[in-house]
Motif scaffolding. Sequence first.
Motif, mmCIF file in Angstrom:
data_model
loop_
_atom_site.group_PDB
_atom_site.id
_atom_site.type_symbol
_atom_site.label_atom_id
_atom_site.label_comp_id
_atom_site.label_asym_id
_atom_site.label_seq_id
_atom_site.Cartn_x
_atom_site.Cartn_y
_atom_site.Cartn_z
ATOM 1 N N TRP A 58 19.897 53.789 85.820
ATOM 2 C CA TRP A 58 19.121 54.793 85.089
ATOM 3 C C TRP A 58 18.645 55.909 86.011
ATOM 4 O O TRP A 58 18.662 57.082 85.637
ATOM 5 C CB TRP A 58 17.915 54.150 84.417
ATOM 6 C CG TRP A 58 18.227 53.405 83.155
ATOM 7 C CD1 TRP A 58 19.378 53.443 82.417
ATOM 8 C CD2 TRP A 58 17.369 52.495 82.477
ATOM 9 N NE1 TRP A 58 19.273 52.611 81.335
ATOM 10 C CE2 TRP A 58 18.044 52.017 81.347
ATOM 11 C CE3 TRP A 58 16.090 52.026 82.734
ATOM 12 C CZ2 TRP A 58 17.487 51.123 80.457
ATOM 13 C CZ3 TRP A 58 15.530 51.127 81.848
ATOM 14 C CH2 TRP A 58 16.217 50.679 80.721
ATOM 15 N N LYS A 59 18.218 55.555 87.221
ATOM 16 C CA LYS A 59 17.736 56.574 88.150
ATOM 17 C C LYS A 59 18.850 57.530 88.556
ATOM 18 O O LYS A 59 18.650 58.747 88.593
ATOM 19 C CB LYS A 59 17.115 55.910 89.384
ATOM 20 C CG LYS A 59 15.777 55.273 89.100
ATOM 21 C CD LYS A 59 15.215 54.600 90.331
ATOM 22 C CE LYS A 59 13.860 53.986 90.015
ATOM 23 N NZ LYS A 59 13.246 53.351 91.184
ATOM 24 N N ALA A 62 19.612 59.772 85.669
ATOM 25 C CA ALA A 62 18.540 60.751 85.487
ATOM 26 C C ALA A 62 18.699 61.920 86.454
ATOM 27 O O ALA A 62 18.526 63.080 86.072
ATOM 28 C CB ALA A 62 17.179 60.090 85.670
ATOM 29 N N TRP A 77 14.955 64.028 78.099
ATOM 30 C CA TRP A 77 15.103 62.572 78.060
ATOM 31 C C TRP A 77 15.028 61.982 79.464
ATOM 32 O O TRP A 77 14.417 60.937 79.677
ATOM 33 C CB TRP A 77 16.423 62.188 77.389
ATOM 34 C CG TRP A 77 16.335 62.200 75.907
ATOM 35 C CD1 TRP A 77 16.487 63.279 75.082
ATOM 36 C CD2 TRP A 77 16.056 61.090 75.060
ATOM 37 N NE1 TRP A 77 16.326 62.904 73.778
ATOM 38 C CE2 TRP A 77 16.062 61.558 73.725
ATOM 39 C CE3 TRP A 77 15.809 59.748 75.281
ATOM 40 C CZ2 TRP A 77 15.825 60.731 72.645
ATOM 41 C CZ3 TRP A 77 15.573 58.917 74.198
ATOM 42 C CH2 TRP A 77 15.578 59.417 72.903
ATOM 43 N N ALA A 78 15.644 62.659 80.416
ATOM 44 C CA ALA A 78 15.614 62.174 81.808
ATOM 45 C C ALA A 78 14.184 62.196 82.352
ATOM 46 O O ALA A 78 13.728 61.213 82.954
ATOM 47 C CB ALA A 78 16.536 63.019 82.685
ATOM 48 N N GLY A 81 12.257 59.366 80.700
ATOM 49 C CA GLY A 81 12.641 58.066 81.232
ATOM 50 C C GLY A 81 12.068 57.807 82.609
ATOM 51 O O GLY A 81 11.547 56.719 82.894
ATOM 52 N N THR A 85 9.251 54.960 83.572
ATOM 53 C CA THR A 85 9.550 53.999 84.637
ATOM 54 C C THR A 85 8.467 54.028 85.716
ATOM 55 O O THR A 85 7.979 52.985 86.155
ATOM 56 C CB THR A 85 10.929 54.313 85.261
ATOM 57 O OG1 THR A 85 11.915 54.242 84.252
ATOM 58 C CG2 THR A 85 11.268 53.335 86.373
#
Length: 130
Positions: A58-59, A62, A77-78, A81, A85
């Motif tokens: 995910w990172k 992103a 969205w990034a 997220g 986190t």
Amino acid sequence: MKKRTKIIYWIATIWLSLGLVSTGIIQIFKLKTEGPGGVQNVVHLGYPDYILSLLGCWKILAVVALLLPKNPLLKEWAYAGIFFTVTGALYSHLMVGDSIGFIAPTLLYLILIVLSWYCRPSEKKLSASH
């Protein structure tokens, strides 16, 4: 956009991206490091180490979304997220009673996220038409 704001945006975004990529790699490969994002840190917080692969992916995704030109919806969205986190990590550190030394990298991430998001150029912002 003011030149100062643009400089702040790029410094915050590049520093954030470098941090996310480095911890993402550590997490994907489950490297045993003393720093943030490593296996010891995640286990110390009470999470299973298998969550690292997902967080690391995910990172990296992103960072790709943040650095790609255009796609303001994807960027929002990034940012969201990453924010969720990092605030989850901050909460976890607080709940296990970690010292400021353990919490500081998480706070730095939070500051960089807010600076990058707030100072982003208008072409990277989600407009009302989206």
